[in-house]
Design a protein around this motif. Structure first.
Motif, PDB file in Angstrom:
ATOM      1  N   ALA A 497       0.924  -1.251  -0.129  1.00 44.51           N
ATOM      2  CA  ALA A 497      -0.127   0.123   0.008  1.00 44.51           C
ATOM      3  C   ALA A 497       0.962   1.187  -0.014  1.00 44.51           C
ATOM      4  O   ALA A 497       2.095   1.184   0.296  1.00 44.51           O
ATOM      5  CB  ALA A 497      -0.951   0.045   1.327  1.00 44.51           C
ATOM      6  N   GLU A 586      -3.685   1.371  -4.858  1.00 46.49           N
ATOM      7  CA  GLU A 586      -2.845   1.043  -3.765  1.00 46.49           C
ATOM      8  C   GLU A 586      -2.957   1.966  -2.463  1.00 46.49           C
ATOM      9  O   GLU A 586      -2.385   1.788  -1.482  1.00 46.49           O
ATOM     10  CB  GLU A 586      -1.378   0.923  -4.139  1.00 46.49           C
ATOM     11  CG  GLU A 586      -1.109  -0.018  -5.213  1.00 46.49           C
ATOM     12  CD  GLU A 586      -1.424   0.359  -6.522  1.00 46.49           C
ATOM     13  OE1 GLU A 586      -1.073  -0.512  -7.531  1.00 46.49           O
ATOM     14  OE2 GLU A 586      -1.773   1.399  -6.817  1.00 46.49           O
ATOM     15  N   ASP A 588      -3.995   3.909   0.308  1.00 43.71           N
ATOM     16  CA  ASP A 588      -4.977   3.433   1.445  1.00 43.71           C
ATOM     17  C   ASP A 588      -4.968   4.444   2.600  1.00 43.71           C
ATOM     18  O   ASP A 588      -5.800   4.317   3.578  1.00 43.71           O
ATOM     19  CB  ASP A 588      -4.900   2.056   1.987  1.00 43.71           C
ATOM     20  CG  ASP A 588      -3.596   1.854   2.672  1.00 43.71           C
ATOM     21  OD1 ASP A 588      -2.697   2.811   2.773  1.00 43.71           O
ATOM     22  OD2 ASP A 588      -3.414   0.875   3.322  1.00 43.71           O
TER      23      ASP A 588
END
Length: 624
Positions: A497, A586, A588
């Motif tokens: 992430a 990706e 987050d």
């Protein structure tokens, strides 16, 4: 012993203790003497942050998704060969097991140690004398250009001169038939010499070739016969070229990206006239810190130079008195003087379109030649002085001192008129008098330790207060925010992430804690695939296809992403976190300097940084 003590204590002259990188600038953590150099953001926001990030990541080799790997410019390993060449960067991977402050100090001071070992040894090998090599090292280390660049020019010069000194040692072993020592030494020399193209290239182009060519010239004339010359020069050239080539190949994606950038890839420079104060004014910069003088229409780093004035002294001394030297020493001196003179013209004379066609030189802006030419002049002057004999008449050193004093005064007056209006006239005269006395002493008593000590003391006193003395890693490790992001970084790396922020200084915190982020610094070039996810049509390529660029976000509710360059090295993307997350799943978590209320965001925490409150939001995909 001193190097070991600095590592154990964890002391450096880094500016990572700047107020911007503090949780609470009014209550800084750790201990620091002096003030951070606020102008040196590429040190504390980028270079040092990348080193600290490597310590946090350990043996992982990660980088932020919008940029190609910065490993080459940061001198961090990207493969087995660069792991050897950038051996100090490889050691940073021990961060999960060894104290970060010690590893940071190890890497910070290594080039300085190599400078103060390599320069005297190089001088001893060529001239039989250490002392002028020590003076050269002191003048380089304490020069304004070095001190106002966080000591980073030493990162290039230290490795080069140590590699050249080791190369001469290796050549002597090979010529003498001591094959094991020769082969091992030539390999180590190649590793050190492979470093210099990887750092700040405009500086490396100015200072690297003169030292290498001086070494080659010495080896050629110090050895007789084709066999001995081939043994002295061939293996060293092959070793340096091989390590340089394979290191570059391991980083080829990054190097090709930077060469394809709008800036600096497409930039071509030429020689151009510069104010005499910028060129010869180094002897006046001692007042910059002591009286709080600030530069007008520029900054200290941009106009700080080294002791280019010594090139003038060489010219006068050469005309005034015959220089006695053997061919090998002369062969070492000539490349230094010739190239120093070339770079002096590059920053004082307009070369026009012709300059843009000169390979390598056209990669050096004239103002960067101004910063760096004095380093070559310093080495040339000290090498010249090893063969200087005390003149029969004191008129020679007296006139040389007078010429240097006059040049210093003229340069100081130019600085006063253009850049430093607070530079008092008495300061200019005092600096000129000190320069004149030092030059007189060096030429009158070249074999006396006290004349060299006086020159070194004058240089060190002039700039010693320009840098801070920092114990430990300040808030980038000691703060609650850093501790939290070290944990968040581990989780993000494991999950694949990324984060994003709207603050350059929070970006530095994320970099230093190994937290992958969409907002950071693009030190080399763009990862085109990921940039095109944000800019699918590529219509904004001229804004993001740049090296040495900080990029961050300005959070809004607008559905589109707007790209803008407030300055050539800054990119701001005005966007909704929800839109960014749709294009780059990706993402987050984001950090915002203001409270946000959007469907895709969930507030998960708060923290203080740079003296301001910041909010952390988790990003839920599918929100609008």
């Amino acid at each position: 012993m001193i190097y070991a003590a600095l590592i154990i204590v964890g002391v450096t002259t880094s500016s990572i203790g700047a107020p911007f990188l503090r949780e609470d600038p009014a209550a800084p953590l750790g201990f620091q003497l002096g003030q951070s150099q606020l102008i040196r953001s590429d040190e504390y926001n980028t270079e040092s942050a990348l080193w600290l990030g490597q310590m946090a990541e350990g043996f992982a080799q990660l980088h932020d998704p919008l940029s190609v790997s910065p490993a080459y410019f940061a001198q961090l390993p990207a493969g087995p060969v660069s792991g050897i060449v950038f051996f100090d960067g490889t050691l940073l991977m021990l961060g999960p097991w060894l104290p970060d402050a010690m590893l940071f100090a190890m890497k910070w001071w290594l080039p300085t140690v190599l400078l103060f070992i390599g320069m005297p040894v190089w001088f001893k090998q060529i001239t039989g004398k250490y002392r002028w090599g020590y003076l050269a090292a002191v003048l380089i280390f304490f020069s304004p250009s070095s001190m106002w660049w966080s000591g980073r020019p030493v990162n290039t010069i230290g490795f080069i001169v140590a590699g050249c000194a080791l190369g001469i040692f290796a050549a002597r072993r090979l010529v003498g038939g001591q094959w094991i020592a020769g082969v091992l030494s030539v390999g180590a020399a190649g590793i050190l010499l492979a470093r210099f193209p990887s750092y700040y290239q405009p500086l490396a182009i100015v200072v690297g070739p003169p030292i290498v060519l001086a070494t080659a010239g010495y080896l050629f004339f110090a050895n007789h016969g084709v066999r001995n010359r081939l043994l002295a020069l061939g293996p060293l050239a092959l070793s340096g070229a091989a390590f340089t080539l394979f290191t570059a190949l391991e980083n080829w994606d990054s190097l090709s990206a930077v060469l394809a950038t709008v800036y600096p890839g497409d930039r071509r420079s030429t020689g151009q006239g510069q104010e005499i104060g910028a060129v010869f004014g180094a002897t006046n910069f001692g007042w910059m810190e002591s009286v709080g003088t600030t530069a007008l229409n520029t900054n200290q780093t941009e106009i700080a130079s080294s002791f280019t004035i010594l090139l003038v002294v060489i010219g006068f001394a050469f005309v005034a008195q015959r220089w006695n030297s053997d061919r090998a020493t002369a062969a070492a001196l000539i490349p230094l003087v010739v190239l120093a003179t070339f770079w002096l013209t590059w920053c004082t004379v307009s070369w026009g379109a012709v300059g843009e066609m000169i390979p390598l030189a056209n990669r050096v802006p004239y103002y960067r030649a101004t910063n760096a030419t004095g380093f070559v002049a310093t080495i040339a002057f000290c090498l010249y002085m090893t063969q200087w004999r005390t003149p029969q008449r004191r008129a020679v050193p007296a006139v040389a001192g007078g010429v240097a004093a006059l040049a210093s005064a003229v340069a100081g007056s130019s600085l006063q008129a253009i850049y430093l209006p607070d530079l008092a006239t008495w300061m200019i005269w005092l600096s000129a008098a000190a320069v004149g006395l030092v030059i007189f002493a060096l030429l009158q008593w070249p074999d006396r330790w006290y004349s060299l000590a006086a020159a070194g003391l004058a240089a060190s006193v002039m700039t010693a207060t320009a840098v801070p003395v920092l114990f430990g890693l300040a808030d980038l490790r000691a703060s609650d925010a850093a501790s939290d992001f070290l944990s968040a970084g581990r989780q993000a790396r494991e999950a694949g992430a990324v984060w994003a922020t709207d603050s350059f200084y929070v970006d530095a915190l994320l970099t230093a804690t190994g937290t992958p982020s969409l907002s950071a610094r693009q030190q080399m070039g763009p990862d085109r695939h990921n940039w095109l996810r944000l800019d699918p049509e590529g219509t904004n390529e001229n804004t993001w296809n740049r090296a040495g660029m900080y990029y961050t976000f300005d959070w809004t509710n607008a559905p589109e992403i707007k790209f803008s360059n407030p300055s050539p090295d800054i990119l701001v993307m005005t966007a909704s976190p929800c839109t960014v997350a749709q294009r780059i799943p990706e993402l987050d978590h984001i950090v915002s300097g203001k409270e946000l209320d959007m469907e895709c965001l969930e507030l998960t925490g708060e923290f203080n940084w740079s003296g301001s409150q910041h909010w952390i939001y988790a990003v839920h995909h599918g929100g609008a």
